[in-house]
Design a protein around this motif. Structure first.
Motif, short mmCIF file in Angstrom:
data_model
loop_
_atom_site.label_atom_id
_atom_site.label_comp_id
_atom_site.label_asym_id
_atom_site.label_seq_id
_atom_site.Cartn_x
_atom_site.Cartn_y
_atom_site.Cartn_z
N LEU A 113 6.12 -7.08 -4.03
CA LEU A 113 6.18 -6.74 -5.46
C LEU A 113 6.50 -5.26 -5.66
CD1 LEU A 113 3.09 -8.73 -6.77
CD2 LEU A 113 5.48 -9.22 -7.27
N THR A 114 7.37 -5.00 -6.63
CA THR A 114 7.65 -3.64 -7.07
C THR A 114 7.21 -3.52 -8.52
OG1 THR A 114 9.87 -4.20 -7.83
CG2 THR A 114 9.64 -3.52 -5.53
N THR A 115 7.37 -2.34 -9.09
CA THR A 115 7.01 -2.15 -10.50
C THR A 115 7.79 -3.10 -11.39
OG1 THR A 115 6.49 0.18 -10.09
CG2 THR A 115 6.94 -0.47 -12.37
N LYS A 116 9.07 -3.30 -11.10
CA LYS A 116 9.90 -4.20 -11.89
C LYS A 116 9.45 -5.66 -11.76
CE LYS A 116 14.11 -1.41 -11.82
NZ LYS A 116 15.54 -1.36 -11.43
N LEU A 135 -1.28 -3.84 -1.09
CA LEU A 135 -0.29 -4.11 -0.04
C LEU A 135 1.04 -4.60 -0.61
CD1 LEU A 135 -2.64 -5.74 2.59
CD2 LEU A 135 -1.21 -3.74 3.01
N ASN A 136 1.57 -3.86 -1.57
CA ASN A 136 2.88 -4.15 -2.14
C ASN A 136 3.70 -2.86 -2.15
OD1 ASN A 136 3.28 -7.05 -3.10
ND2 ASN A 136 1.21 -6.64 -3.85
N PHE A 137 4.70 -2.78 -3.02
CA PHE A 137 5.59 -1.62 -3.09
C PHE A 137 5.64 -1.07 -4.51
CE2 PHE A 137 6.89 -4.41 0.34
CZ PHE A 137 7.02 -3.54 1.42
N ILE A 138 4.51 -1.07 -5.17
CA ILE A 138 4.42 -0.67 -6.58
C ILE A 138 4.26 0.85 -6.68
CG2 ILE A 138 3.10 -0.98 -8.71
CD1 ILE A 138 2.11 -3.67 -7.44
N ASN A 139 5.12 1.50 -7.46
CA ASN A 139 5.00 2.95 -7.62
C ASN A 139 4.51 3.36 -9.01
OD1 ASN A 139 7.28 2.67 -9.28
ND2 ASN A 139 8.69 3.25 -7.66
#
Length: 262
Positions: A113-116, A135-139
């Motif tokens: 998962l990202t912010t989008k 443990l995702n890719f959220i900024n």
């Protein structure tokens, strides 16, 4: 014929096929009498539509599979109180997830998962108690998550966050917020604790009579003392609220049981 065969195989492996019979046999009763459909660790690459026949279950566990997408028809599971999707390959949650008004626990940790990939409709889950996005890719987190007034536990660990919105920090019922291992600047409390620890270590090094030290050691000790005297003036406080860094991180990939996040 050859072209048709190549086109047919182009999509690659589809994962394990789940039939309605297999799904029915995977239903278990929880300790409080709720029906839990447990299809974890089944090698599933796509949620089979036959699950719609069982859309009245209260808990759905599809963790530790190969799912890349959550279908829009997840909204049909109106009785869901728990949705566990951790340890998959999901890049985006559907907007329809906001229609799961009975949902209390949502675990989507250890995905892609990202912010989008976080729809604004998440803020419609008004009864949500636990949300695990670790443990995702959220900024960046949507500030609208502050509308989830019933949230008690939030997992944000191991992402790319540089801050946590004030609207989340000030949730009225929030008890646990885990944001460890994010590039978030240190708080005043953390800087002070680090300073005190450094002072303690230096003082421990100097608990001998100066006359008993050799010249190089005495010089080194004096150098460390001088550093300590200037330390406070060198520390630049970071004006930011604490994010409860003392909380324990649930490790969804190492633990077979996710009870503490359910």
């Amino acid at each position: 014929m050859a072209k048709r065969k190549m086109a047919k195989g182009k999509g690659g492996p589809k994962g394990k096929k789940i039939t309605l019979k297999i799904a029915k046999n995977a239903i278990r009763l929880t300790f409080d009498g709720k029906r839990r459909l447990d299809l974890s660790k089944m090698g599933i690459a796509a949620m089979p539509k036959c699950l719609l026949k069982l859309s009245d279950v209260e808990e759905l566990d599809l963790s530790r599979n190969q799912l890349r997408k959550v279908p829009d028809w997840i909204q049909r599971f109106q009785n869901l109180r728990l949705l566990d999707l951790h340890s998959n390959l999901i890049e985006k949650l559907p907007e329809s997830i906001g229609e799961l008004q009975a949902l209390l626990h949502l675990n989507v940790s250890n995905n892609k998962l990202t912010t989008k990939g976080l729809p604004m409709e998440l803020s419609q889950l008004k009864n949500l108690r636990q949300l695990n996005l670790g443990l995702n890719f959220i900024n960046m987190l949507p500030t609208t998550l502050g509308a989830l007034k019933e949230l008690k536990e939030v997992g944000l660990f191991d992402n790319h966050l540089t801050s946590v919105p004030t609207s989340i920090l000030q949730l009225p019922k929030l008890k646990k917020l885990n944001a460890k291992r994010n590039p978030i600047p240190a708080t005043d409390e953390e800087l002070e604790a680090e300073e005190q620890e450094t002072i303690r270590r230096v003082e421990a090094l100097c608990l001998v009579n100066e006359k008993d030290l050799c010249s190089p050691c005495a010089a080194k000790c004096q150098e460390e003392k001088n550093k300590m005297s200037n330390l406070k003036s060198m520390v630049t406080p970071v004006m930011r609220r604490s994010i409860f860094t003392n909380l324990v991180t649930p490790n969804s990939t190492a633990k077979e049981s996710q009870a503490e996040w359910r």
